[in-house]
Design an enzyme around this catalytic site. Structure first.
Site, PDB file in Angstrom:
ATOM      1  N   PRO A 155      27.910  34.799  53.092  1.00 41.58           N
ATOM      2  CA  PRO A 155      28.620  34.806  51.803  1.00 41.58           C
ATOM      3  C   PRO A 155      29.944  34.059  51.844  1.00 41.58           C
ATOM      4  O   PRO A 155      30.556  33.846  50.799  1.00 41.58           O
ATOM      5  CB  PRO A 155      28.842  36.302  51.536  1.00 41.58           C
ATOM      6  N   PHE A 156      30.375  33.647  53.043  1.00 43.10           N
ATOM      7  CA  PHE A 156      31.669  32.973  53.173  1.00 43.10           C
ATOM      8  C   PHE A 156      31.520  31.466  53.376  1.00 43.10           C
ATOM      9  O   PHE A 156      32.496  30.784  53.707  1.00 43.10           O
ATOM     10  CB  PHE A 156      32.459  33.582  54.335  1.00 43.10           C
ATOM     11  N   GLU A 173      32.551  35.689  59.409  1.00 43.79           N
ATOM     12  CA  GLU A 173      33.572  36.722  59.590  1.00 43.79           C
ATOM     13  C   GLU A 173      34.509  36.817  58.389  1.00 43.79           C
ATOM     14  O   GLU A 173      35.168  35.840  58.016  1.00 43.79           O
ATOM     15  CB  GLU A 173      34.395  36.447  60.855  1.00 43.79           C
ATOM     16  N   LYS A 189      33.957  40.809  67.281  1.00 42.15           N
ATOM     17  CA  LYS A 189      34.204  40.594  68.704  1.00 42.15           C
ATOM     18  C   LYS A 189      33.013  41.142  69.456  1.00 42.15           C
ATOM     19  O   LYS A 189      32.667  42.317  69.325  1.00 42.15           O
ATOM     20  CB  LYS A 189      35.492  41.301  69.156  1.00 42.15           C
TER      21      LYS A 189
END
Length: 574
Positions: A155-156, A173, A189
């Site tokens: 979505p980014f 992220e 991470k």
């Protein structure tokens, strides 16, 4: 400036163009004003853009980074938004990105050793060490985004084009999302490889779930972000949810946690508290960024910065700019950063492999490596050991997965009643394919002419045999009176032609260009040199023009006589 992002529901693409204003921070002193202006503009407009890693010093002078010649923050203020049309998504011409690491494994291992000395001294608890891959690209940045999105839907995903640069990101992220007074972050991470074989894939996931090292890294960064949020959130509102969740991405397993709270802070205050994201620095942030500055060799740029949108002053979303390409459109150059968190029990070889896994999103835009070969029904593929060695060298240099045994088996299994040309293609993922076609006819001496302009040094497209051929096509031009064009460099040294190596005859001696900075060492060239039938020399354009004899060679046609045509016919210039 124009940008492409996923929409609010992640159901389609949004296109932003024709900005009412462009806000640019070129110095640290500009950053605060640009971010506050972006927030003010979001009262009535959508504001899209990015902040580079090197902007960190604008929020705290203790956060050291290299000085960058690129903008530290860029935002477009947009009234218009539209959907991406089907014609925009037409991928008739495949984009290609060819990259290689700018660091050798031995140097990377030395850097990890230096990180561990800093950890032992108590200067840091975790250092996020990165390095760039660099090279060239061909095609439209939008098509590169769409192909990378196919490899890793997120979505980014975003494309931001400003001046000569295009930023292409498929980051998985979330840096932060603000909705009203609710702020959420999802630090990542912990990474493990994905496998096609289900049992191996499940085992990789389980190893990540059970990894004490990866959990410790994730917890350390989660605590840092919780502490950063504490600077701007209402007391008692911060909570951690879904700690150590393992997310299935198409190319890797990724461990994430969620930290959220309530805040009345604005855009600049949020960035001042959180930027850069702790997941791409380490802990504690100021001391660790100083270690990063000492170890890394140049600015990161937008990579590990932030990319996103303000839909209003209380509705915004930004990603951590990982899995991100930076393109220079005028130079056709590309860079892509990779890295990972280094702790005391990190092993250099495993960390190196993890960084390679993070390049898998490039597989769909990478050109194939190729070997073009001469097949004889009686003797098989001519010069196969030479082809295999060159393919192995290129695969290692460019980070392609490669099985020598599989390649040899595919070639051995090929049969045909006639002599043919074979083309072996190696995808970045390691997939191999073999194609055959009739042998080309060559009538008379090969007619050659000099290219109109020199070839740039260290262009990967001229160092490896790949399907990224536009550089050769541009050098060849539209001339119809020649068979091929001779490439030369800025020192006026002859390199090669687009499909042949070049030789000049001096008495009984054959000489071929040295190919130190550019040019492809051909298989038949290697064979002639290995058998003592030729030698390497610096050959200038003047030497070529004065040569008694000119020859060309490649693995399909062997050694052929050639002639140099001095100028293009006048009729072809009209």
């Amino acid at each position: 400036m124009w940008c492409v992002l996923r929409n609010e529901t992640n159901s389609d693409w949004e296109v932003f163009n024709d900005p009412k204003a462009i806000l640019v921070a070129r110095t640290l002193d500009d950053v605060e004003g640009v971010l506050k202006a972006a927030e003010a503009a979001a009262e009535q407009h959508r504001v899209v853009g990015y902040v580079a890693y090197e902007a960190a010093g604008a929020f705290d002078p203790a956060l050291v980074a290299y000085r960058s010649h690129q903008p530290l923050a860029v935002f477009g203020v947009f009234d218009k938004v539209s959907a991406l049309s089907p014609s925009d998504q037409d991928q008739a011409e495949a984009p290609r990105v060819l990259l290689k690491p700018k660091i050798e494994y031995s140097k990377y291992a030395q850097q990890i050793g230096r990180v561990k000395k800093a950890l032992q001294a108590g200067d840091s608890y975790q250092v996020n060490l990165t390095y760039p891959l660099s090279g060239q690209f061909e095609g439209d940045p939008l098509q590169i985004l769409l192909k990378m999105y196919e490899a890793q839907p997120t979505p980014f995903a975003a494309l931001c084009c400003f001046e000569d640069s295009a930023i292409v990101s498929v980051s998985p992220e979330l840096f932060f999302r603000l909705e009203g007074n609710h702020i959420a972050t999802e630090p990542m991470k912990g990474t493990a490889a994905r496998f096609l074989e289900p049992a191996a894939d499940q085992q990789s996931q389980e190893q990540l779930v059970c990894s004490a090292k990866d959990r410790a890294e994730n917890l350390m960064i989660t605590d840092m972000i919780r502490n950063d949020l504490g600077r701007i959130c209402e007391p008692g509102s911060i909570r951690v949810e879904d700690l150590f969740q393992v997310q299935a991405l198409p190319t890797v397993w990724q461990q994430t946690s969620k930290v959220q709270g309530r805040t009345q802070a604005g855009f600049y205050q949020i960035m001042a508290a959180l930027f850069p994201c702790a997941s791409i620095t380490g802990a504690p942030k100021p001391q660790t960024m100083a270690i990063i500055h000492d170890l890394e060799t140049g600015p990161r740029g937008v990579y590990t910065g932030a990319i996103g949108i303000l839909r209003s002053p209380r509705q915004m979303q930004f990603s951590v700019a990982i899995r991100t390409l930076t393109l220079s459109k005028s130079a056709n150059s590309a860079s892509y950063g990779v890295g990972g968190g280094i702790v005391w029990d990190s092993q250099a070889e495993l960390e190196w492999e993890e960084t390679k896994q993070k390049t898998a999103v490039l597989n769909g835009v990478a050109p194939a490596l190729i070997e073009t070969m001469h097949f004889d029904p009686e003797e098989g593929v001519a010069l196969w050991p030479f082809h295999l060695n060159r393919l192995k060298r290129s695969a290692k240099d460019l980070g392609f997965a490669f099985s020598q045994g599989q390649a040899t088996e595919i070639v051995k299994q090929f049969h045909h009643p006639q002599r043919v040309k074979l083309r072996l293609l190696l995808a970045r993922s390691g997939n191999l394919a073999l194609e055959s076609s009739p042998l080309p006819e060559v009538n008379g001496p090969v007619k050659l002419a000099l290219a109109d302009a020199p070839v740039p040094d260290e262009d990967l497209r001229f160092r490896h045999k790949t399907t990224a051929r536009s550089g050769y096509v541009q050098m060849r031009g539209a001339r119809s009176d020649i068979d091929d064009v001779i490439l030369w460099d800025q020192r006026e040294l002859v390199i090669e032609s687009s499909i042949y190596n070049i030789w000049i005859g001096q008495g009984s001696v054959l000489k071929t260009p040295r190919l130190e900075r550019s040019g492809l060492p051909g298989v038949y060239r290697d064979y002639l040199l290995h058998s003592g039938k030729g030698e390497i020399a610096d050959i200038t354009v003047s030497d070529l023009k004065a040569a008694d004899q000119i020859f060309v060679s490649n693995a399909v046609r062997g050694l052929l006589p050639a002639t140099l045509i001095s100028a293009e016919p006048q009729s072809d210039r009209l």
